[in-house]
Structures are given as structure tokens and as C-alpha cells.
Design a protein around this motif. Structure first.
Motif, short mmCIF file in Angstrom:
data_model
loop_
_atom_site.label_atom_id
_atom_site.label_comp_id
_atom_site.label_asym_id
_atom_site.label_seq_id
_atom_site.Cartn_x
_atom_site.Cartn_y
_atom_site.Cartn_z
N UNK A 165 -5.79 28.60 -18.16
CA UNK A 165 -4.73 27.60 -18.02
C UNK A 165 -4.95 26.48 -19.03
N UNK A 166 -3.97 26.19 -19.88
CA UNK A 166 -4.14 25.11 -20.86
C UNK A 166 -4.50 23.78 -20.18
N UNK A 167 -5.33 23.01 -20.85
CA UNK A 167 -5.85 21.77 -20.27
C UNK A 167 -4.73 20.81 -19.88
N UNK A 168 -3.66 20.79 -20.64
CA UNK A 168 -2.56 19.86 -20.37
C UNK A 168 -1.87 20.18 -19.04
N UNK A 169 -2.05 21.40 -18.53
CA UNK A 169 -1.40 21.78 -17.27
C UNK A 169 -2.37 21.81 -16.09
N UNK A 295 3.15 26.96 -21.46
CA UNK A 295 3.04 28.05 -20.48
C UNK A 295 4.44 28.60 -20.24
N UNK A 296 4.51 29.81 -19.67
CA UNK A 296 5.80 30.44 -19.43
C UNK A 296 6.06 30.63 -17.94
N UNK A 323 4.58 36.89 -25.07
CA UNK A 323 3.30 37.56 -25.32
C UNK A 323 2.22 36.63 -25.84
N UNK A 324 2.59 35.68 -26.68
CA UNK A 324 1.60 34.81 -27.32
C UNK A 324 1.26 33.56 -26.49
N UNK A 325 1.92 33.39 -25.36
CA UNK A 325 1.63 32.23 -24.53
C UNK A 325 0.42 32.51 -23.64
N UNK A 347 -0.68 43.00 -17.33
CA UNK A 347 -1.92 42.34 -16.92
C UNK A 347 -2.03 40.90 -17.40
N UNK A 348 -1.14 40.47 -18.30
CA UNK A 348 -1.20 39.09 -18.78
C UNK A 348 -0.39 38.12 -17.90
N UNK A 349 0.22 38.62 -16.83
CA UNK A 349 0.88 37.72 -15.88
C UNK A 349 -0.18 37.22 -14.92
#
Length: 419
Positions: A165-169, A295-296, A323-325, A347-349
Motif C-alpha cells: 500500500x503506498x505510504x500516502x494511503x 491506487x485503483x 496493471x502498473x498500479x 492475483x494483483x487484486x
């Protein structure tokens, strides 16, 4: 004609249950001074229920509120299931007595067999009769008491940790609600309190995972002002559930045909989402950005692995472009989607949010034990599930359908906090 025949058959079965359960009552009331009152009270209630069942076609309940109709049917069902559970205990006792009698005939001498039959060893067991009456009464009482729990909203606080999870979120607060079923709701004040509870939690994002109505878009007419209260800094997003398509309605034959009326109903329901200020995701995604990180959120139409539920969702289409998120949340109404398609193919969800099951509105949830009849149909039916790095959360539902109550599985507002 068919409905009348069905009612007479049902009345006959109920009368047989009445007579069978009465045998258990006789076993526990023997010798009691209250016996005449217990007997008369039992038959007064049983016969009143039986008469109500037989006169149902003539009461024209369709002319009354849907809430009254549902309550009448729920009371009849509660009485029937209470008797049915009691009968299972009595049946176990009868089987015990039969086996004991058969053993006396087959394995003992004639004199010994006669002694067993003449003794009280194969009389009806008062213990099992008490147990059966207690269990049946508990079922009936809990189903009646459950009427009072249908607006008893419970906030479930769930902390979820994701290394990617990106730090901003980090610390993102998400409210999930599901299965509003507005056609079943009657108490506007109680529903409004539910909305105020959500707003009091100050979420960053609000997500609704399907089944806004039971059948038709006009069920929302009396609740537009209440559900439009929902606001959040990142917005309110929604998807469709299986009930939102109008599949369970016998649409009348009018100009344009039934399919056209059904199509118009769905289009009207989409407008309802827009008028509420909710963004309905129809096999698509949105991207949230904080600082330079993204994020998506993916939302698809209903997709159920069970044969009777529609597969309108197109996850591959909605997923394309994400895909790249580094982090993805999926809104998909039916939890069976997780094992059938999400885990094996995507698997990336990271997190899937679902509803649909309501926890069957009946069950037991203790810290060390959880049970509901719905678990025999759905492996994931309420709460949090994890498989390696992927997580699924199944909301127990905000509203109710069919049975107008909740027993053990209360209506839920979920607060998800990401870390």
C-alpha cells in the motif's frame, strides 16, 4: 387453485406437527396442576395459527403494507420452524423407544421382553421432550425477537495491513455498506440513524457493494433524501447486485414488452445512483491519487459462481489499465467470485469487498465459534478472509430480505482502515 391446494397441504402438515408436538407436551406436563391450562393454551394458539394459514387467500394482504404481509408470513414460518425443531427431538426419542422395543423382541427371552415393555424404560422420555420443547421455543422466540434487530446497525472496525500500500494511503478509512434492499425498509428514522453513524465515522471513501433494491427502482423513492446524505472526501462509489436487475419480477405485458420494462427499470436504477451522488461503476475502474502515489478502485456488475445468479461482470475489462498500479481494491457483490475468478486469474487484486449473503440473517457469532446455515452454500459468508497476500471482506448487509429481522447476524456498517 394451486395456491389453495398448497395451503390445505401446508395446513395438514402443520396439524400433524401440532399433534406430534402435543405428545411431547403431555410427557412434560404429566402430573402438573397446570396441565389443563397448558393443553388448552397450546391448542388455542395452534388452531389460531392454523386458521390464519387457511384464511390467508381471503385476507387480501396485497391491499395492505408490504411490512404487514412480510410480518404475517414470518410469524407463520417462525411457528412452523419452532414445531419442526421440537419434532426432531421427539422423533429421536421415538426412534430410541422403537430400537429398545425391537431389541427386547429380538435379543431377550419372551419373559424379559415383556418386562421391558411393561416397565417404564421405553416410555416417552421427559428429558428429550423438555429438550425438544425448549429448542423449538427458543427457535420461535429468537425469530420473533429478531424482528427488533433489523435496524440494530453494528459498526465492525477492521484493520487491514498491506506491504504494497503506498505510504500516502496509509490510514485510509473506507466505509463499506452492502445489500440495502430498500424495498424491505420501513423505519425512515432508524435508517437515517444508520447514515448518521456512517458520517460520524468520518470516512475518506464510502463503497456500496450492491443490492440497492429488492426488485424495482421505485423502491428507493421514499429514501432518496436519506441515502443522499452520504458524502466522503474521495466520493461514494457503488456497484450492482443480483437483485438490482429486476430478475425476480413478473413484468407485465405492456407496450414494448416485458424486456423493455425491465430495461427501463435498470436504467432508472442507474439514474437513482447518480441522483444520490454515488458513482456507479459498471465494469470500470477509477484511480485515486495522493501526492505522487496512486491506487485503483475496480467495480464490476454482478458475477456469481452459483448457477442461478447472473454473470454480468467483466473483470478483465474493468481491470485493464490498472496493471502498473501498486494497489487495487475490487467491488464485486457476490463473494463466490473470489475463489472462482479473482484469486486464480487476478492475483494483483489486493482487497475484494462483497456482500450478498446477509449472513443469512440467522446464525451464531462468538469469538471462538461462528455458524450460519449460509456457510453450507458459501465458503466465504461474513467477515474477513485471507489467501496469501489477497484479502476478501464480506459485509453482512445493511438491510434485510424475506425474513424481516436478524438473529445473531446483525446489520453491518464496516469501517476498514488500511495500513
Amino acid at each position: 387453485m394451486r395456491s389453495a391446494t398448497f395451503l390445505f397441504v401446508a395446513a395438514g402438515l402443520m396439524l400433524l406437527l401440532d399433534a406430534y408436538v402435543f405428545q411431547g407436551l403431555k410427557a412434560v406436563a404429566a402430573g402438573s396442576r397446570l396441565k389443563p391450562y397448558l393443553y388448552s393454551g397450546y391448542w388455542v394458539v395452534s388452531l389460531l395459527v392454523l386458521v390464519l394459514l387457511l384464511v390467508l387467500p381471503y385476507l387480501q394482504l396485497d391491499n395492505y403494507s408490504k411490512g404487514l404481509r412480510t410480518t404475517v408470513f414470518a410469524l407463520l414460518a417462525a411457528f412452523f420452524f419452532g414445531q419442526l425443531v421440537c419434532s426432531l427431538f421427539l422423533l429421536a426419542d421415538d426412534m430410541r423407544r422403537f430400537l429398545q422395543w425391537a431389541a427386547g423382541k429380538l435379543f431377550f427371552s419372551q419373559t424379559e421382553g415383556e418386562q421391558i415393555q411393561e416397565g417404564d424404560s421405553i416410555s416417552r422420555s421427559a428429558f428429550l421432550s423438555w429438550l425438544g420443547l425448549g429448542a423449538g421455543g427458543a427457535i420461535f422466540g429468537s425469530l420473533v425477537l429478531g424482528f427488533t434487530n433489523k435496524y440494530n446497525y453494528q459498526v465492525k472496525r477492521v484493520a487491514l495491513s498491506f506491504p504494497n500500500l503506498p505510504a500516502a494511503f496509509k490510514g485510509l478509512k473506507i466505509i463499506q455498506i452492502s445489500d440495502i434492499h430498500s424495498g424491505s425498509l420501513r423505519d425512515r428514522a432508524a435508517v437515517r440513524r444508520g447514515m448518521e453513524t456512517i458520517l460520524g465515522l468520518q470516512p475518506d471513501l464510502i463503497l456500496f457493494t450492491g443490492d440497492l433494491v429488492n426488485n424495482t427502482a421505485d423502491e428507493m423513492d421514499n429514501f432518496m433524501d436519506i441515502f443522499s446524505l452520504l458524502k466522503a472526501p474521495l466520493g461514494v462509489f457503488s456497484v450492482l447486485g443480483n437483485h438490482d436487475y429486476g430478475d425476480y419480477v413478473q413484468w407485465p405485458d405492456e407496450a414494448g414488452g416485458r424486456s423493455e420494462l425491465k430495461r427501463r427499470n435498470l436504467e432508472r436504477l442507474k439514474q437513482v445512483h447518480a441522483e444520490l451522488g454515488w458513482k456507479l461503476l459498471m465494469n470500470e475502474h477509477v484511480v485515486f491519487q495522493r501526492e505522487a502515489e496512486k491506487i485503483a478502485l475496480i467495480g464490476i456488475e454482478n458475477w456469481g459462481a452459483k448457477a442461478r445468479f447472473p454473470k454480468h461482470g467483466r473483470l478483465a475489462e474493468a481491470h485493464a489499465g490498472t496493471e502498473d498500479l501498486p494497489f487495487k481494491i475490487l467491488m464485486s457483490h457476490d463473494p463466490s467470485h473470489w475463489d472462482a475468478e479473482v484469486r486464480p486469474k487476478f492475483p494483483d487484486i489486493d482487497l475484494m469487498l462483497a456482500g450478498h449473503t446477509h449472513g443469512m440473517q440467522f446464525g451464531v457469532e462468538l469469538p471462538w465459534f461462528r455458524w450460519s446455515p449460509v456457510q453450507y452454500m458459501y465458503q466465504q459468508w461474513a467477515g474477513l478472509y485471507e489467501n496469501h497476500s489477497q484479502k476478501l471482506y464480506v459485509n453482512r448487509g445493511f438491510g434485510f430480505l424475506g425474513y424481516p429481522g436478524r438473529v445473531g447476524i446483525l446489520p453491518e456498517i464496516t469501517l476498514l482502515e488500511l495500513a
